[in-house]
Write a protein that holds these residues in place. Structure first.
Motif, PDB file in Angstrom:
ATOM      1  N   MET A 393       0.838  -1.213   0.000  1.00 56.75           N
ATOM      2  CA  MET A 393       0.000   0.000   0.000  1.00 56.75           C
ATOM      3  C   MET A 393       0.866   1.254   0.000  1.00 56.75           C
ATOM      4  O   MET A 393       0.564   2.238  -0.661  1.00 56.75           O
ATOM      5  CB  MET A 393      -0.937   0.011   1.213  1.00 56.75           C
ATOM      6  N   ARG A 394       1.955   1.186   0.775  1.00 52.47           N
ATOM      7  CA  ARG A 394       2.855   2.348   0.825  1.00 52.47           C
ATOM      8  C   ARG A 394       3.464   2.631  -0.551  1.00 52.47           C
ATOM      9  O   ARG A 394       3.813   3.758  -0.864  1.00 52.47           O
ATOM     10  CB  ARG A 394       3.944   2.098   1.862  1.00 52.47           C
ATOM     11  N   PRO A 399      -3.458  -4.034  -2.437  1.00 50.42           N
ATOM     12  CA  PRO A 399      -3.424  -5.423  -1.978  1.00 50.42           C
ATOM     13  C   PRO A 399      -4.732  -6.139  -2.277  1.00 50.42           C
ATOM     14  O   PRO A 399      -5.809  -5.534  -2.208  1.00 50.42           O
ATOM     15  CB  PRO A 399      -3.216  -5.287  -0.461  1.00 50.42           C
ATOM     16  N   LEU A 400      -4.615  -7.418  -2.608  1.00 53.23           N
ATOM     17  CA  LEU A 400      -5.792  -8.265  -2.792  1.00 53.23           C
ATOM     18  C   LEU A 400      -5.639  -9.385  -1.775  1.00 53.23           C
ATOM     19  O   LEU A 400      -4.730 -10.206  -1.890  1.00 53.23           O
ATOM     20  CB  LEU A 400      -5.853  -8.792  -4.223  1.00 53.23           C
ATOM     21  N   GLU A 419     -15.540   3.369  -2.855  1.00 58.27           N
ATOM     22  CA  GLU A 419     -14.444   4.310  -3.139  1.00 58.27           C
ATOM     23  C   GLU A 419     -13.611   4.661  -1.909  1.00 58.27           C
ATOM     24  O   GLU A 419     -12.596   5.347  -2.006  1.00 58.27           O
ATOM     25  CB  GLU A 419     -14.992   5.571  -3.810  1.00 58.27           C
ATOM     26  N   GLU A 420     -14.075   4.217  -0.733  1.00 59.30           N
ATOM     27  CA  GLU A 420     -13.257   4.423   0.481  1.00 59.30           C
ATOM     28  C   GLU A 420     -12.238   3.294   0.645  1.00 59.30           C
ATOM     29  O   GLU A 420     -11.428   3.315   1.577  1.00 59.30           O
ATOM     30  CB  GLU A 420     -14.148   4.459   1.734  1.00 59.30           C
ATOM     31  N   ALA A 421     -12.275   2.324  -0.247  1.00 58.16           N
ATOM     32  CA  ALA A 421     -11.410   1.142  -0.100  1.00 58.16           C
ATOM     33  C   ALA A 421      -9.954   1.481  -0.409  1.00 58.16           C
ATOM     34  O   ALA A 421      -9.640   2.535  -0.981  1.00 58.16           O
ATOM     35  CB  ALA A 421     -11.893   0.041  -1.043  1.00 58.16           C
ATOM     36  N   ASP A 422      -9.059   0.563  -0.005  1.00 54.49           N
ATOM     37  CA  ASP A 422      -7.646   0.708  -0.382  1.00 54.49           C
ATOM     38  C   ASP A 422      -7.096  -0.614  -0.907  1.00 54.49           C
ATOM     39  O   ASP A 422      -5.890  -0.838  -0.931  1.00 54.49           O
ATOM     40  CB  ASP A 422      -6.815   1.226   0.799  1.00 54.49           C
ATOM     41  N   GLN A 456      -5.803   3.971  -4.954  1.00 54.70           N
ATOM     42  CA  GLN A 456      -4.345   4.091  -4.775  1.00 54.70           C
ATOM     43  C   GLN A 456      -4.021   5.223  -3.810  1.00 54.70           C
ATOM     44  O   GLN A 456      -3.151   5.097  -2.952  1.00 54.70           O
ATOM     45  CB  GLN A 456      -3.688   4.419  -6.114  1.00 54.70           C
ATOM     46  N   SER A 457      -4.751   6.328  -3.966  1.00 52.20           N
ATOM     47  CA  SER A 457      -4.421   7.456  -3.090  1.00 52.20           C
ATOM     48  C   SER A 457      -4.893   7.157  -1.661  1.00 52.20           C
ATOM     49  O   SER A 457      -4.238   7.562  -0.689  1.00 52.20           O
ATOM     50  CB  SER A 457      -4.937   8.782  -3.671  1.00 52.20           C
ATOM     51  N   ASN A 458      -5.986   6.393  -1.507  1.00 51.17           N
ATOM     52  CA  ASN A 458      -6.367   5.956  -0.146  1.00 51.17           C
ATOM     53  C   ASN A 458      -5.254   5.098   0.460  1.00 51.17           C
ATOM     54  O   ASN A 458      -4.911   5.223   1.635  1.00 51.17           O
ATOM     55  CB  ASN A 458      -7.654   5.116  -0.184  1.00 51.17           C
ATOM     56  N   ALA A 459      -4.704   4.204  -0.379  1.00 47.07           N
ATOM     57  CA  ALA A 459      -3.677   3.273   0.125  1.00 47.07           C
ATOM     58  C   ALA A 459      -2.407   4.018   0.541  1.00 47.07           C
ATOM     59  O   ALA A 459      -1.870   3.785   1.631  1.00 47.07           O
ATOM     60  CB  ALA A 459      -3.356   2.225  -0.941  1.00 47.07           C
ATOM     61  N   THR A 460      -1.944   4.938  -0.305  1.00 50.25           N
ATOM     62  CA  THR A 460      -0.693   5.637   0.040  1.00 50.25           C
ATOM     63  C   THR A 460      -0.911   6.620   1.193  1.00 50.25           C
ATOM     64  O   THR A 460       0.039   7.001   1.867  1.00 50.25           O
ATOM     65  CB  THR A 460      -0.115   6.406  -1.171  1.00 50.25           C
TER      66      THR A 460
END
Ligand code: ADP
Length: 481
Positions: A393-394, A399-400, A419-422, A456-460
């Motif tokens: 994620m960083r 991730p799946l 859309e809140e997912a990461d 992607q932006s949620n994840a980072t």
């Protein structure tokens, strides 16, 4: 100023000296994060022969003494060094620690029993500078520490006030041996431990730690609940149920300095959350390095880790045929069970540039996969915490995961969170669960690139540093004193 709380953190492996998995990462990062104005944390480790010479050269010899182990008296040499603001103690005994392998020796039970007794004996020899209030033991290799503390050092004022925390990083390994060892090697005949540590007719080191420690933790809250159930308890679910009052879960962090795409030297191009476009260059370089067709339009699914059923290697190899019929690529890095190494190697061979597998342990390549892949596969059967999903994620790689343990606590799947997912997730550990989640990822990649970017932006944007978890450990330690 009030006296500092002193924590002695005992582990069999610790990055960067020596690491075979998540335990090494945690031991390498948590002690530095724990240090604060009112807390000092030092690490104590076996001086294994696999530790590279460049570290050994920096160690200072302090003294040597004897350690009692059953009827044996064994040598223990004490070495120390400071690195990154943390003091490390290394315990030397070539008979036990100069071996071809770190784990898997015929006498592992005796080796770890020796280490546990040696840690306790060493407290006497460092007490002038550092008198532990908390002894924090990790996994089955150090599980005898809380047992020996109460059974062998009882009544000694230096030891009586020490509180113990035991953390389970992997419940699969418990240290189960012939009950004969209890007397001959552990020297516990005639103590309450002699009966309490017996499980299914064998002496079980981890069971001893759970009974004797003041607090028991696992490395995620969900896993702490799961191990009270038969599906995850590895036979010890009854024990955990009865010890729920002292069982909790604290999620691991990752070393955000080391795992930073902006500075990671292993990458072809560095980038950060605001320049995720540069992942494309890393992806092309990864495709080239791994012999995949060089095409930035095709999503690359990466997998780094032990090739075992725990990590879902069976699901991935079962599904290879289906994956190859889709517009996607798969890159696997790992070692593990021969059957999966073989199956994944074969799939790569016949895939025409769609699948690539490197059956090796390669830190640099792992980092290039975190950076160059679009999706990171982690379909684990069980996962105490898992670090790889947080690292991915960083690096802006979604991730799946299967919804279990630490994966449930760290990844928000698209199915439930929109859309809140990461990342992506699925519930049941079977091929159709994984296959559906892969299809969902493919659908988003090809048809909804804007939502992909949002995820992607949620994840980072997630914070996986050790700060919060270190504070949880500090609270736990304080609650025991
Ligand atoms: P484990 O259950 O193995 O501890 P984690 O996800 O908690 O799994 O941690 C695994 C760590 O080891 C991660 O830092 C991952 O990048 C690294 N790792 C695993 N396998 C390999 C490999 N084959 N090559 C390089 N690094 C690896």
């Amino acid at each position: 100023m009030a006296k500092k709380t002193n924590v002695l953190f005992a582990a069999f492996e610790c990055a960067p000296f020596l690491k075979t998995g998540g335990l090494g990462d945690v031991a390498g990062a948590l002690p530095a994060a724990l240090k604060s104005d009112d807390m000092d944390c030092r690490v104590i480790l076996p001086l294994l022969s696999q530790i590279p010479a460049k570290y050994k050269e920096k160690m200072k010899y302090v003294e040597h003494y004897d350690v009692d182990l059953g009827w044996r008296k064994q040598y223990c040499g004490l070495f120390t060094m400071r690195m990154g603001g943390v003091t490390y103690y290394f315990l030397d005994n070539e008979f036990y620690f100069k071996r071809a392998a770190i784990y898997g020796e015929f006498d592992d039970g005796e080796r770890v029993a020796y280490f546990s007794m040696a840690v306790l004996e060493t407290i006497r020899h460092i007490a002038k500078n550092f008198r532990p209030d908390i002894l924090h033991a990790n996994d089955w290799h150090t599980a005898l520490i809380p047992v020996f503390l109460r059974e062998k050092f009882n009544g000694d004022p230096l030891y009586d006030r020490i509180k113990t925390v035991f953390t389970i990083h992997n419940l699969k390994f418990q240290g189960q041996y012939s009950a004969y060892m209890t007397g001959d090697v552990l020297g516990l005949q005639g103590t309450p431990a002699e009966g309490q540590m017996i499980h299914d007719g064998a002496v079980n080191f981890l069971q001893g730690a759970v009974i004797y420690s003041d607090a028991v933790t696992t490395v995620s809250p969900t896993y702490a609940e799961e191990i009270c159930r038969p599906e995850y308890g590895e036979g010890l679910e009854g024990l955990f149920q009865s010890r729920k009052y002292k069982l909790s879960g604290i999620i691991n962090g990752i070393d955000t300095k080391s795992y930073d795409p902006a500075t990671d030297k292993a990458l072809v191009v560095n980038y950060d959350a605001s320049t995720l476009k540069k992942k494309r260059e890393n992806k092309l370089a990864l495709q080239k390095e791994m012999g995949l067709n060089e095409d930035p339009g095709v999503p690359v699914f990466g997998m780094v880790g032990r090739l075992t059923m725990q990590k879902g290697a069976n699901l991935v190899s079962d599904l290879m045929g289906r994956f190859m019929s889709r517009n996607m690529q798969v890159v696997v890095l790992g070692t593990g069970d021969h059957v999966y190494e073989e199956a994944l190697g074969q799939a790569a061979f016949s895939s025409g540039g769609k699948v690539s597998a490197s059956i090796s342990f390669n830190e640099g390549l792992a980092r290039r996969i975190y950076a160059g892949a679009d999706v990171f596969l982690m379909p684990s059967l069980f996962e105490p915490c898992g670090l790889a999903q947080m690292i991915s994620m960083r690096y802006g790689t979604l991730p799946l995961v299967r919804e279990t343990g630490g994966l449930s606590d760290t990844v928000k799947g698209y199915w439930d969170h929109g859309e809140e997912a990461d990342g992506f997730s699925f519930k049941d550990f079977d091929a159709s669960g994984l296959s559906n989640a892969v299809d969902q990822a493919l659908n988003l990649w090809f048809d909804h690139p804007d939502i992909w970017k949002k995820l992607q932006s949620n994840a980072t944007g997630r914070n996986f540093s050790w700060e919060e978890s270190a504070e949880e450990y500090r609270k736990l330690y304080r609650s025991l004193l």
